[in-house]
Design a protein around this motif. Structure first.
Motif, PDB file in Angstrom:
ATOM      1  N   ALA A  10      -4.848   9.210  -1.133  1.00 11.13           N
ATOM      2  CA  ALA A  10      -3.851   9.805  -0.222  1.00 11.13           C
ATOM      3  C   ALA A  10      -3.509  11.226  -0.668  1.00 11.13           C
ATOM      4  CB  ALA A  10      -2.588   8.944  -0.202  1.00 11.13           C
ATOM      5  N   THR A  21      -6.295  13.419   0.370  1.00 11.92           N
ATOM      6  CA  THR A  21      -6.255  13.656   1.814  1.00 11.92           C
ATOM      7  C   THR A  21      -5.222  14.729   2.149  1.00 11.92           C
ATOM      8  OG1 THR A  21      -6.752  11.328   2.090  1.00 11.92           O
ATOM      9  CG2 THR A  21      -6.025  12.481   4.054  1.00 11.92           C
ATOM     10  N   ALA A  65       2.616  11.664  -0.319  1.00  9.93           N
ATOM     11  CA  ALA A  65       1.605  10.769   0.249  1.00  9.93           C
ATOM     12  C   ALA A  65       1.310   9.604  -0.690  1.00  9.93           C
ATOM     13  CB  ALA A  65       0.337  11.548   0.538  1.00  9.93           C
ATOM     14  N   VAL A  80       3.311   7.940  -2.654  1.00  8.76           N
ATOM     15  CA  VAL A  80       4.327   6.883  -2.536  1.00  8.76           C
ATOM     16  C   VAL A  80       4.127   6.124  -1.224  1.00  8.76           C
ATOM     17  CG1 VAL A  80       6.795   6.397  -2.449  1.00  8.76           C
ATOM     18  CG2 VAL A  80       5.958   8.241  -3.899  1.00  8.76           C
ATOM     19  N   ALA A  81       3.888   6.896  -0.161  1.00 12.70           N
ATOM     20  CA  ALA A  81       3.725   6.260   1.155  1.00 12.70           C
ATOM     21  C   ALA A  81       2.493   5.367   1.178  1.00 12.70           C
ATOM     22  CB  ALA A  81       3.615   7.338   2.229  1.00 12.70           C
ATOM     23  N   ALA A  82       1.456   5.731   0.397  1.00 12.09           N
ATOM     24  CA  ALA A  82       0.181   5.013   0.495  1.00 12.09           C
ATOM     25  C   ALA A  82       0.132   3.727  -0.328  1.00 12.09           C
ATOM     26  CB  ALA A  82      -0.952   5.927   0.046  1.00 12.09           C
ATOM     27  N   CYS A  83       1.019   3.597  -1.303  1.00 15.70           N
ATOM     28  CA  CYS A  83       0.910   2.426  -2.188  1.00 15.70           C
ATOM     29  C   CYS A  83       1.280   1.153  -1.430  1.00 15.70           C
ATOM     30  CB  CYS A  83       1.819   2.576  -3.403  1.00 15.70           C
ATOM     31  SG  CYS A  83       1.693   1.152  -4.491  1.00 15.70           S
ATOM     32  N   PRO A  84       0.322   0.221  -1.278  1.00 14.86           N
ATOM     33  CA  PRO A  84       0.621  -0.979  -0.495  1.00 14.86           C
ATOM     34  C   PRO A  84       1.434  -2.023  -1.266  1.00 14.86           C
ATOM     35  CG  PRO A  84      -1.717  -0.877  -1.043  1.00 14.86           C
ATOM     36  CD  PRO A  84      -1.055   0.253  -1.752  1.00 14.86           C
ATOM     37  N   HIS A  85       1.573  -1.819  -2.566  1.00 15.31           N
ATOM     38  CA  HIS A  85       2.217  -2.853  -3.383  1.00 15.31           C
ATOM     39  C   HIS A  85       3.570  -2.423  -3.926  1.00 15.31           C
ATOM     40  CE1 HIS A  85      -1.697  -4.626  -3.049  1.00 15.31           C
ATOM     41  NE2 HIS A  85      -2.230  -3.549  -3.577  1.00 15.31           N
ATOM     42  N   GLU A  86       4.079  -1.309  -3.448  1.00 20.13           N
ATOM     43  CA  GLU A  86       5.360  -0.769  -3.927  1.00 20.13           C
ATOM     44  C   GLU A  86       5.346  -0.603  -5.451  1.00 20.13           C
ATOM     45  OE1 GLU A  86       8.989  -1.972  -1.329  1.00 20.13           O
ATOM     46  OE2 GLU A  86       7.828  -3.776  -1.740  1.00 20.13           O
ATOM     47  N   ARG A 121      -2.913   2.090   9.729  1.00 20.94           N
ATOM     48  CA  ARG A 121      -1.888   2.869   9.018  1.00 20.94           C
ATOM     49  C   ARG A 121      -2.456   3.463   7.725  1.00 20.94           C
ATOM     50  NH1 ARG A 121       0.594   6.176   7.379  1.00 20.94           N
ATOM     51  NH2 ARG A 121       2.666   6.272   6.502  1.00 20.94           N
ATOM     52  N   LYS A 122      -3.318   2.702   7.075  1.00 24.03           N
ATOM     53  CA  LYS A 122      -3.904   3.190   5.827  1.00 24.03           C
ATOM     54  C   LYS A 122      -4.787   4.407   6.060  1.00 24.03           C
ATOM     55  CE  LYS A 122      -3.935  -0.835   2.817  1.00 24.03           C
ATOM     56  NZ  LYS A 122      -4.755  -1.772   2.058  1.00 24.03           N
ATOM     57  N   ILE A 166      -2.780   8.191   6.832  1.00 23.29           N
ATOM     58  CA  ILE A 166      -1.806   8.193   5.748  1.00 23.29           C
ATOM     59  C   ILE A 166      -0.828   9.368   5.823  1.00 23.29           C
ATOM     60  CG2 ILE A 166      -3.210   9.444   4.024  1.00 23.29           C
ATOM     61  CD1 ILE A 166      -0.931   6.415   3.460  1.00 23.29           C
ATOM     62  N   ARG A 200       6.205   3.544   5.000  1.00 22.31           N
ATOM     63  CA  ARG A 200       5.309   3.290   3.878  1.00 22.31           C
ATOM     64  C   ARG A 200       4.285   2.210   4.197  1.00 22.31           C
ATOM     65  NH1 ARG A 200       8.579   3.168  -1.773  1.00 22.31           N
ATOM     66  NH2 ARG A 200       9.565   5.192  -1.651  1.00 22.31           N
ATOM     67  N   VAL A 201       3.119   2.321   3.612  1.00 23.44           N
ATOM     68  CA  VAL A 201       2.077   1.311   3.800  1.00 23.44           C
ATOM     69  C   VAL A 201       2.585  -0.044   3.308  1.00 23.44           C
ATOM     70  CG1 VAL A 201      -0.218   0.600   3.022  1.00 23.44           C
ATOM     71  CG2 VAL A 201       0.169   2.950   3.706  1.00 23.44           C
ATOM     72  N   ALA A 202       3.423  -0.014   2.253  1.00 28.39           N
ATOM     73  CA  ALA A 202       3.957  -1.262   1.707  1.00 28.39           C
ATOM     74  C   ALA A 202       4.722  -2.044   2.778  1.00 28.39           C
ATOM     75  CB  ALA A 202       4.866  -0.963   0.527  1.00 28.39           C
ATOM     76  N   GLN A 250       2.277  -3.576   5.000  1.00 25.66           N
ATOM     77  CA  GLN A 250       1.632  -4.695   4.297  1.00 25.66           C
ATOM     78  C   GLN A 250       2.506  -5.953   4.402  1.00 25.66           C
ATOM     79  OE1 GLN A 250      -1.392  -4.584   2.424  1.00 25.66           O
ATOM     80  NE2 GLN A 250      -0.963  -5.332   0.390  1.00 25.66           N
TER      81      GLN A 250
END
Lengths: 591, 269
Positions: free
Chosen positions: A450, A453, A563, A565-571, B55-56, B59, B65-67, B70
């Motif tokens: 991210a 990007t 980006a 922080v926003a991209a992390c899917p697992h917080e 969404r991923k 970005i 947030r992606v979280a 998810q």
């Protein structure tokens, strides 16, 4: 560098990197005849790049303001000091509602703005700023109806102003600054936020001196003394007024405190040089080499309030010291003991300092003696703003440790190992540290992708850095409270955003000299190869291509924020303010 | 808030399921086509779940947030299990429907598995040392093997430590210089490491004090190498689950499109 090459460098960079190219055509005599320049010993400034004329042309600019114009705002970061040449300025100590959020303009409107800004892509930041500005204009126009604030947008700059300055000044704690006066210098020199708002009272001309120039001017003893005296008379009083502990002190008491207080500095402003040198040394010897300000067991007869920098709060444990907390700007040392002792009838029962205070790198503080504290501070403090009585002291009145079982630090300071880690790695300097919870991180590197990007395909960090238990403090710019990377930048390419505190590099003016990268104690600035034809002077050792400094800019051009922080899917990845123990504890509680 | 959020979300999913069940029941009693309603619902839920990969990819856009997406994906996934059984029931007929049902079940299990490994594996990896990046794995292995080789070389030149050099050439050399077996990556265990360490312990009595120190160093390197391999195996495991889930997702989407087309094509009025 020799004088000749200095002059040549100055000529080459000349107007291109000057604070204001138009200063080249200004008649400098009209400035040099005004105080404080009229009092400066010019022989202290040799000819060439360090002459007064060069400093004025290179690091200063003239600004004119109309009555009511806001010059600096409380809470914002500033890179400059201001010298009043003509007119007058009012320093307002109270909080004014300048930082009105554009979101207040309406939830739906705010959502729409964000959507528009998102879809607009990488240039969305500018669009958002325009939108925000117009929203703020709308918002401020509403305020203006109350006769308070307005926003004027001319061709060159947007200028916030007070519509009814008299009404604001009447209802606020404020003080005037006339021609020859200087303000904003402490924030510029200590790389910290302003403690007050400055507003032009009439048509005013000021000379804005960026901190690089201010540092050079301070070499003159007369200038420095005048600056310090001036600070004691106005800046210090303003600062004391704004301190929460002294909130209810009358002005006379504040003036007395300012007069009696000692202004002390410990360590070097360029603390990172020593830090980098002693990084590998063992902790005990490092602590022993830190300037000791107050020692545990000493008679508690002073109150120390930190103006800038950080202090280590520790206590003797075995043969070394154990760190229990760090103190930052505005925090005090010794208040608990002084307040406790003041409640006691007999001097023989007085407790000494329970902990030691040391300067971590650089520390700037004011020291107030016990009598002044008793006469002018404690009577005006509310009970809830004072620390509780020390019921279980570590050290008794003779300075002897009380039973070990009882000599525990206060509950809110118990995260000792983490504190020690943060202090040792100087992560306490971080306003926006990138912290990864490795118990949640699946190493998917979505954050790195991210970042790439958002920055033309090149990530500005790699997922590496010091770890403590399940937290990894990634090597990404932390937008430090004290951004030492800014020291020494010859072109002013690296600077801190006044509104957000974000430290960013302006690539077109970066010459690739590596000064910032070498200064950063955390290795968070890297040199990046750029296209031929850029103004960069530094060359890559690998391929002789021009290089510029590159670092995390917190994606300030993106409406979505960082980006990564926003991209992390697992917080797992967060930006955390480590400079403030309260925010740190709040974040830890969330984990 | 973060700690109670899963419970809260589960409660919301349970409530949604109850409401959905009530709606379907009401629809059936009103002589409506429940299969059509449940089909559209399931399609809608699948579309919601497909918003996560979208969404991923987008970005830089400010869509939260992606979280958060998810989380939405997880709970939509749970709801989809209920929605599926209310739509298709317990038994299906026909090749297309059976394939679709098989894919849905496989997809559900792969999703649940992916969810589990995403939570479990980071903790396992953390337990064996600081986090490594994929590109760091090979250089780290190389550094360890070079260190081990240097120690073995030094031991070979010392007659009182020759046992260590022999052991290195017999088994440690392969351990340090080769990748682990496929079975290790499928099910990483500490058996290999413990075996080598016990072999090292068994030659300890032949060694002089210097050789003892070398043995300790080699034993530590064996552990380090095993930790690197373990992290590598865990990273591969997460990726495999991810790939499996993605492949099954798009296979399911393709077959589902055919099913939706067929259902409309052959639907009566």
């Amino acid at each position: 560098m020799s004088q000749t090459s200095d002059a040549a460098t100055s000529e080459t960079f000349g107007n291109r990197f000057a604070f204001d190219p138009q200063m080249a055509s200004v008649d400098l005599d009209s400035i040099l005849n005004y105080p404080p320049f009229s009092d400066i010993d010019a022989t202290r400034f040799p000819n060439g790049t360090n002459s007064i004329a060069t400093i004025l042309r290179q690091d200063c600019r003239l600004r004119t303001y109309r009555p009511g114009d806001v010059l600096i705002r409380k809470g914002e970061y500033s890179n400059s000091a201001y010298i009043v040449l003509r007119g007058g300025v009012q320093i307002i100590l109270d909080d004014l509602e300048f930082n009105a959020d554009a979101n207040e303009a309406g939830q739906f409107w705010s959502l729409w703005q964000r959507l528009v800004a998102s879809v607009a892509g990488p240039s969305a930041g500018n669009a958002l700023r325009r939108i925000n500005r117009s929203a703020r204009q709308t918002h401020l126009a509403g305020k203006a109806a109350d006769g308070k604030l307005g926003l004027r947008d001319d061709d060159t700059r947007a200028q916030t102003y007070l519509q009814d300055i008299d009404a604001v000044v009447r209802g606020s704690r404020s003080e005037p600054i006339t021609a020859g006066g200087i303000f904003g210098e402490m924030a510029a020199m200590t790389r910290s936020a302003n403690d007050y708002t400055a507003v032009a009272l009439e048509s005013t001309t000021v000379l804005e001196v960026r901190w690089q120039g201010l540092r050079q001017l301070r070499r003159d003893l007369g200038f420095r003394t005048a600056l310090d005296q001036r600070y004691r008379e106005t800046g210090l009083q303003s600062w004391l007024h704004s301190h929460p502990l002294l909130e209810y002190c009358p002005s006379e008491s504040i003036a007395t405190i300012a007069q009696r207080a000692e202004l002390l500095s410990f360590g070097e402003r360029e603390w990172f040089v020593q830090y980098n040198r002693t990084k590998q040394a063992d902790l005990s010897s490092k602590i022993a080499s830190e300037p000791l300000i107050c020692s545990e067991g000493e008679h508690a007869n002073t109150l120390c309030i930190i103006r800038s920098g950080f202090g280590r709060l520790s206590y003797q444990f075995g043969h070394s010291h154990r760190t229990i907390a760090y103190l930052a700007k505005g925090q005090s040392f010794g208040l608990a003991e002084l307040a406790h002792n003041a409640r006691l009838p007999n001097i023989n029962q007085y407790l000494p300092f329970q902990y030691s205070l040391r300067a971590l790198g650089y520390l700037d503080l004011i020291r107030i003696d016990r009598e002044t504290v008793r006469e002018h501070i404690l009577p005006y403090c509310r009970d809830d703003s004072l620390p509780a009585s020390i019921d279980r002291p570590r050290l008794d009145r003779f300075g002897t440790p009380v039973d070990d079982e009882k000599s525990v630090p206060p509950d809110n300071l118990r995260e000792e190992p983490l504190m020690e880690f943060l202090v040792e790695s100087r992560l306490i300097n971080a306003a926006q540290a990138m912290v990864i919870n490795t118990d949640r991180c699946t190493r998917c590197d979505d954050c790195v992708r991210a970042c790439a990007t958002a920055h033309q395909g090149v990530s500005r960090f790699s997922r590496t850095g010091p770890t403590f238990e399940n937290f990894q403090f990634t090597e990404s710019c932390m937008h430090c409270i004290d951004p030492v990377c800014m020291i020494g930048c010859p072109t002013g390419a690296i600077r801190r955003d006044q509104e957000t505190g974000i430290v960013s590099i302006n690539a077109p003016t970066c010459i690739g000299c590596r000064t910032c990268a070498d200064s950063c104690p955390y290795n968070n600035i890297v040199m990046e190869v750029v296209n031929q034809g850029s103004p960069a002077r530094g060359l890559s050792s690998d391929n002789e291509l021009p290089i510029v400094a590159s670092k995390c800019d917190l994606c300030q051009n993106l409406a979505a924020g960082p980006a990564c922080v926003a991209a992390c899917p697992h917080e797992a990845l967060e930006r955390v303010d480590l400079s403030n123990t309260q925010s740190l504890k709040a974040w830890l509680a969330e984990q | 808030m973060r700690k109670i959020r899963p419970l809260l979300s589960l409660a919301v999913v349970a409530l949604t399921c109850l409401v959905y069940f009530a709606i379907l029941n009401w629809h059936e009693q009103s002589l409506g086509l429940t299969s059509r309603l449940s089909g559209y619902t399931l399609t809608g839920v699948c579309v919601v779940m497909l918003l996560l990969p979208l969404r991923k990819r987008l970005i830089l856009l400010n869509f939260g947030r992606v979280a958060m997406w998810q989380q939405l994906h997880h709970f939509a996934g749970l709801f989809s299990i209920v929605a599926y059984f209310l739509h298709a029931g317990w038994s299906v007929n026909g090749y297309l429907e059976s394939t679709l049902a098989g894919l849905f079940i496989a997809l559900t299990f792969s999703g649940l598995g992916h969810w589990y490994v995403n939570r479990r594996i980071p903790k396992l990896m953390r337990a064996v040392g600081p986090p490594l990046r994929t590109e760091e794995l090979m250089p780290r292995r190389l550094a360890i093997s070079n260190q081990a080789y240097s120690i073995a070389l030094a031991a070979a030149s010392d007659s009182d430590s020759a046992g260590l050099a022999d052991l290195y050439s017999q088994s440690l050399n392969d351990y340090f210089h080769q990748l682990r077996s496929f079975t290790y990556y499928v099910r990483p265990t500490g058996v290999g490491r413990r075996k080598l360490q016990s072999q090292l312990d068994s030659v300890a009595r032949y060694l002089n004090p210097k050789g003892q120190k070398s043995k300790e160093d080699l034993s530590d390197l064996v552990r380090q190498r095993d930790d690197v391999d373990f992290q590598s195996a865990m990273m591969i495991r997460i990726r495999c689950w991810n790939v499996a889930h993605v492949v099954l997702t798009w296979s399911f989407v393709l077959v589902a499109i055919v099913h939706i087309y067929a259902a409309h094509r052959f639907a009566g009025n």
